[in-house]
Design an enzyme around this catalytic site. Sequence first.
Site, PDB file in Angstrom:
ATOM      1  N   SER A 128       6.996  44.373 -24.529  1.00 24.76           N
ATOM      2  CA  SER A 128       8.406  44.447 -24.174  1.00 24.76           C
ATOM      3  C   SER A 128       9.186  45.268 -25.222  1.00 24.76           C
ATOM      4  O   SER A 128       8.822  46.413 -25.484  1.00 24.76           O
ATOM      5  CB  SER A 128       8.966  43.029 -24.030  1.00 24.76           C
ATOM      6  OG  SER A 128      10.182  43.034 -23.352  1.00 24.76           O
ATOM      7  N   ASP A 271       5.562  42.896 -12.854  1.00 20.09           N
ATOM      8  CA  ASP A 271       6.679  42.958 -13.805  1.00 20.09           C
ATOM      9  C   ASP A 271       7.934  43.497 -13.107  1.00 20.09           C
ATOM     10  O   ASP A 271       7.957  44.635 -12.629  1.00 20.09           O
ATOM     11  CB  ASP A 271       6.282  43.867 -14.985  1.00 20.09           C
ATOM     12  CG  ASP A 271       7.243  43.746 -16.163  1.00 20.09           C
ATOM     13  OD1 ASP A 271       8.398  43.316 -15.956  1.00 20.09           O
ATOM     14  OD2 ASP A 271       6.847  44.094 -17.283  1.00 20.09           O
ATOM     15  N   HIS A 304       6.912  39.701 -15.845  1.00 19.47           N
ATOM     16  CA  HIS A 304       7.002  40.312 -17.171  1.00 19.47           C
ATOM     17  C   HIS A 304       6.350  39.456 -18.257  1.00 19.47           C
ATOM     18  O   HIS A 304       5.632  39.964 -19.120  1.00 19.47           O
ATOM     19  CB  HIS A 304       8.476  40.546 -17.500  1.00 19.47           C
ATOM     20  CG  HIS A 304       8.713  41.169 -18.841  1.00 19.47           C
ATOM     21  ND1 HIS A 304       8.298  42.437 -19.153  1.00 19.47           N
ATOM     22  CD2 HIS A 304       9.308  40.682 -19.972  1.00 19.47           C
ATOM     23  CE1 HIS A 304       8.633  42.727 -20.410  1.00 19.47           C
ATOM     24  NE2 HIS A 304       9.242  41.676 -20.919  1.00 19.47           N
TER      25      HIS A 304
END
Length: 333
Positions: A128, A271, A304
């Site tokens: 991320s 995601d 995610h």
Amino acid sequence: MKKLEKIDLFNFDLENGKQRPYIPLFYQTFGQAIGTAPVVVVNHALTGNSNVTGENGWWNDLIGEEKIIDTNHFTVIAFNIPGNGYDDNFGNLISTYKDFTIRDVARIFWEGLDFLKIEQVFAVIGGSLGGAVAWEMTVLKPNAVQNLIPIATDWKATDWVIANVLIQDQVLNNSDDPIADARLHAMLLYRTPQSINQRFQRSKFNDSSVFQIENWLANHGVKLKNRFRLSAYKLMNHLLKTNDITRNRGDFLAVAKAIQGNIHVVAVDTDYFFIPDENRETVENLKPIKENVFYHEIKSIHGHDAFLIEFEQLAQILSPIFNKQKQKNYVSA
């Protein structure tokens, strides 16, 4: 917890032209002593920190003795993004969060590595926000990184990411309970409807009128509020929208072509934040100009956050990269 170390940086010039007279850079090291083994830099995500393994380590399943990133064979270094509050010193929080960009953070991390006299790293890895910093670090020194491993991230902030950063910023600046409320929105963005529905199945909490999903979200908000500072959350959230390795440099292919090391893009098929289509396009665009670029995909219902959940899949993806280096170590030992 492994002790926090500190590097003092003075008169640091930010990308926007302003200067910070002093920035304390906190970090932790794990495994082999610096200078004796290949270096792996691990960049933390938005609410993470430098404590990547050991007591309360957030990546214990992947980093440690006899694990994929084996601390018997590597020197693991993790920096805290300045202002993330992990040093628990209010004086080091950053209120002028919009002054900073991911490029500033990447330059700060390189200054830390320079201070530690580390010129080459075996891998820069992160999920991320941490993966975005990894992209920028590699572009800043395209000859210094042997393996770039960005996970569940992108080299640029898409309109979708920028829009969600705005929503988070509005909540953080206008809510009466900003961290908890922002976390509610973020948690749903980091998961999928299928993941949420399968887990809770409309069940109630302790036979009350409260649904389990409501209780779960509220608990996440409270937990984060108890361990994370408001200014830190604002800064980390803001950084996401500043992600763009092409800014003031040229087009993506020209910038990425300079990267000499391997690029292992790892996406999550579900995601909703950093969508896999963007990562597939990145790799397809790179392949005609770069042989050592690879696409890996985690299959997961969780969206995610799968990069913090699907450790077995991630271990299988990372194993060839890190085991190959371990075998080299054995040969040269």
